[in-house]
Design a protein around this motif. Structure first.
Motif, mmCIF file in Angstrom:
data_model
loop_
_atom_site.group_PDB
_atom_site.id
_atom_site.type_symbol
_atom_site.label_atom_id
_atom_site.label_comp_id
_atom_site.label_asym_id
_atom_site.label_seq_id
_atom_site.Cartn_x
_atom_site.Cartn_y
_atom_site.Cartn_z
ATOM 1 N N ILE A 35 0.425 -1.271 0.148
ATOM 2 C CA ILE A 35 0.180 -0.424 0.119
ATOM 3 C C ILE A 35 0.792 1.850 -0.144
ATOM 4 O O ILE A 35 0.518 1.907 -0.177
ATOM 5 N N ALA A 36 1.946 1.273 0.501
ATOM 6 C CA ALA A 36 2.965 2.593 0.368
ATOM 7 C C ALA A 36 3.456 2.526 -0.691
ATOM 8 O O ALA A 36 3.287 4.154 -1.384
ATOM 9 N N ALA A 37 3.392 1.336 -1.323
ATOM 10 C CA ALA A 37 4.202 1.818 -2.823
ATOM 11 C C ALA A 37 3.275 1.933 -3.480
ATOM 12 O O ALA A 37 3.810 3.074 -4.703
ATOM 13 N N ASP A 72 -3.375 -0.511 10.787
ATOM 14 C CA ASP A 72 -3.380 -0.097 12.573
ATOM 15 C C ASP A 72 -1.274 0.958 11.893
ATOM 16 O O ASP A 72 -1.409 2.212 12.413
ATOM 17 N N ARG A 73 -1.092 -0.110 11.522
ATOM 18 C CA ARG A 73 0.603 0.659 11.327
ATOM 19 C C ARG A 73 0.020 2.101 10.242
ATOM 20 O O ARG A 73 0.985 3.111 9.687
ATOM 21 N N LEU A 74 -0.421 1.358 9.069
ATOM 22 C CA LEU A 74 -0.335 2.649 8.104
ATOM 23 C C LEU A 74 -1.468 3.435 8.782
ATOM 24 O O LEU A 74 -0.853 4.933 8.249
ATOM 25 N N LEU A 75 -1.883 3.554 9.800
ATOM 26 C CA LEU A 75 -2.141 4.946 10.403
ATOM 27 C C LEU A 75 -1.740 5.566 11.032
ATOM 28 O O LEU A 75 -1.277 6.745 11.241
ATOM 29 N N ASN A 76 -0.498 4.330 11.466
ATOM 30 C CA ASN A 76 0.507 5.303 12.900
ATOM 31 C C ASN A 76 1.717 6.127 11.674
ATOM 32 O O ASN A 76 1.876 6.836 12.676
#
Length: 485
Positions: A35-37, A72-76
């Protein structure tokens, strides 16, 4: 892409992500990276609504628990935001601190540097020759210094065994430390010293106290490998600042600080691990100026100072503990088995560090702290340290000569300490130091590959060598001859 009243919407059919179930990376890590990519490539734009947890799980054949953790990690990390009753939305157009100079995308979680090699680098139980380890041979500390100190520490009256011990740590050791630091570096009170279970525990407490998930933290590159993993564990983003023979790259430091607005920076002022270099007085002053300009804390990892020449730069001394937090340890001049470290900080910051220490694990070991006090306050201690410095110097010079026999040159010329980092020039074979370290382990030799210490790929093959073991090791020389370019 169609839009709704809540922002751009995804296609009705969410595309399946390239998830490799045989990969060493977890499903959560792969989802976050993918998703980051997509955000980086602008396939997902700001405001795009993400599929629900159930939709995402169904499209990718994973559990809802996996999706919840990934979201949750993507929110953080700040890539997603959530709106009550509406779902999850893309919150950034690009990952923070994404500078070409870092060599890696800091938003894409890398697989941890801890693999089959690293437990051996810390445990001391391996039968392999510990050329890459971070400890000195036990006999270098003296035959009786540590044993005598432990025996003294165990002589505690029964009425003093009540309770958990002083929250800040053994008062007598803190008073001794305060007197030593005040005499040699900077004025400090015992109440400004917090004892910890070693330097890594100190780093953990500082990260818990001063950072939140998604914060950027500046680190030296190359630098202490465990620290990078610890920063990521806290949900923070490690951002590289190059360090070499001439010290820190200040142009890169300013660019990174301007781009990511870091909360703090970790730095080895003296005898940096793994390079063995020290910052000059001028560079230390300049670093304090950059920290002031961009308003971030400096965490001075000062665990090698006793092995350095007197008069080396000290950020804590220059700053007076206003913006600098000093971390110390006894693992390099005493046995690493005695897990005792220290934090020196301003009176305004120390109470919060103490609160976090008590929340995370109550007090530290009074037995260990008493043993350290008896060792460092004993008359033979200073002579033992002087002897250590002499042994390290002769072994360091010999190690550089030995490595030259197989064509290896230092990455930087060390000013002292335990390590020489050296390697071969870049070649066309695309060899990996990690793979060579794996071959070495099979041959009974424990190496620390350069990848352990860097955020991005290294242009050369290099290793960190512990001079205490590398100087007189025919097996090491034989192995290096077999793998040299």
């Amino acid at each position: 892409m169609a839009t709704t009243g809540t922002g751009p919407a995804l296609p009705a059919a969410w595309p399946a992500l390239p998830i490799d179930r045989a990969s060493r990376a977890s499903l959560v890590e792969q989802i976050v990276a993918a998703i980051a990519a997509m955000v980086k490539r602008k396939e997902l734009r700001v405001g795009t609504r993400m599929p629900s947890v159930r939709q995402f799980a169904r499209s990718n054949g994973v559990s809802t628990f996996t999706v919840v953790e990934a979201y949750d990690r993507l929110l953080n990390l700040g890539l997603l935001s959530s709106r009550r009753g509406a779902g999850f939305f893309v919150a950034r157009s690009a990952p923070p601190a994404l500078l070409p100079a870092t060599g890696v995308d800091p938003m894409v979680p890398a697989t941890t540097t801890v693999d089959a090699l690293t437990p051996d680098l810390y445990s001391g139980v391996s039968e392999a020759l510990p050329v890459g380890a971070g400890w000195l041979p036990p006999e270098w500390y003296g035959d009786t210094t540590i044993l005598d100190a432990v025996r003294q520490a165990m002589k505690i009256p029964a009425n003093r065994l009540r309770g958990y011990g002083h929250p800040l740590g053994f008062p007598t050791l803190r008073q001794h430390l305060a007197a030593q630091l005040s005499d040699s570096l900077f004025a400090v009170d015992a109440e400004q010293i917090l004892l910890t279970h070693g330097a890594t525990h100190a780093f953990d407490l500082i990260l818990r106290t001063l950072t939140r998930p998604g914060d950027c933290v500046l680190v030296e590159d190359p630098g202490y490998s465990n620290l990078t993993s610890l920063i990521r564990h806290h949900g923070c983003i490690p951002v590289a600042v190059a360090r070499g023979d001439d010290g820190l790259d200040f142009a890169m430091l300013a660019a990174q600080a301007a781009a990511c607005q870091p909360k703090l920076m970790f730095v080895n002022t003296v005898l940096q691990n793994p390079l063995g270099t020290s910052l000059s007085q001028a560079q230390a002053h300049r670093l304090l100026g950059v920290a002031e300009q961009f308003d971030f804390w400096l965490v001075e990892d000062d665990i090698y100072r006793e092995l350095a020449a007197r008069g080396e730069a000290s950020l804590a001394a220059m700053d007076g503990l206003r913006r600098v937090i000093r971390v110390g340890s006894f693992s390099k001049t005493l046995s690493p088995v005695l897990r005792v470290g220290s934090i020196c900080a301003s009176p305004s910051l120390l109470p919060e560090l103490l609160r976090v220490k008590m929340l995370a694990g109550l007090t530290t070991s009074k037995i260990n702290e008493r043993a350290v006090y008896h060792a460092v306050s004993a008359r033979p201690y200073h002579k033992m340290v002087e002897k250590l410095i002499g042994q390290l110097q002769s072994h360091r010079e010999r190690t550089i000569d030995v490595l030259a026999e197989v064509g290896m040159t230092p990455v930087a010329r060390p000013r002292g300490g335990m390590f020489v980092s050296a390697g071969w020039p870049a070649d066309e074979s695309n060899r990996s130091a990690r793979l060579i370290a794996g071959q070495a382990l099979k041959a009974g030799i424990l190496l620390s590959p350069g990848e352990f210490f860097m955020l991005g790929p290294s242009p050369t093959v290099w290793f960190r060598f512990n001079v205490a073991y590398a100087a007189e090791a025919p097996a090491l020389l034989t192995f290096l001859h077999t793998v040299r370019p």
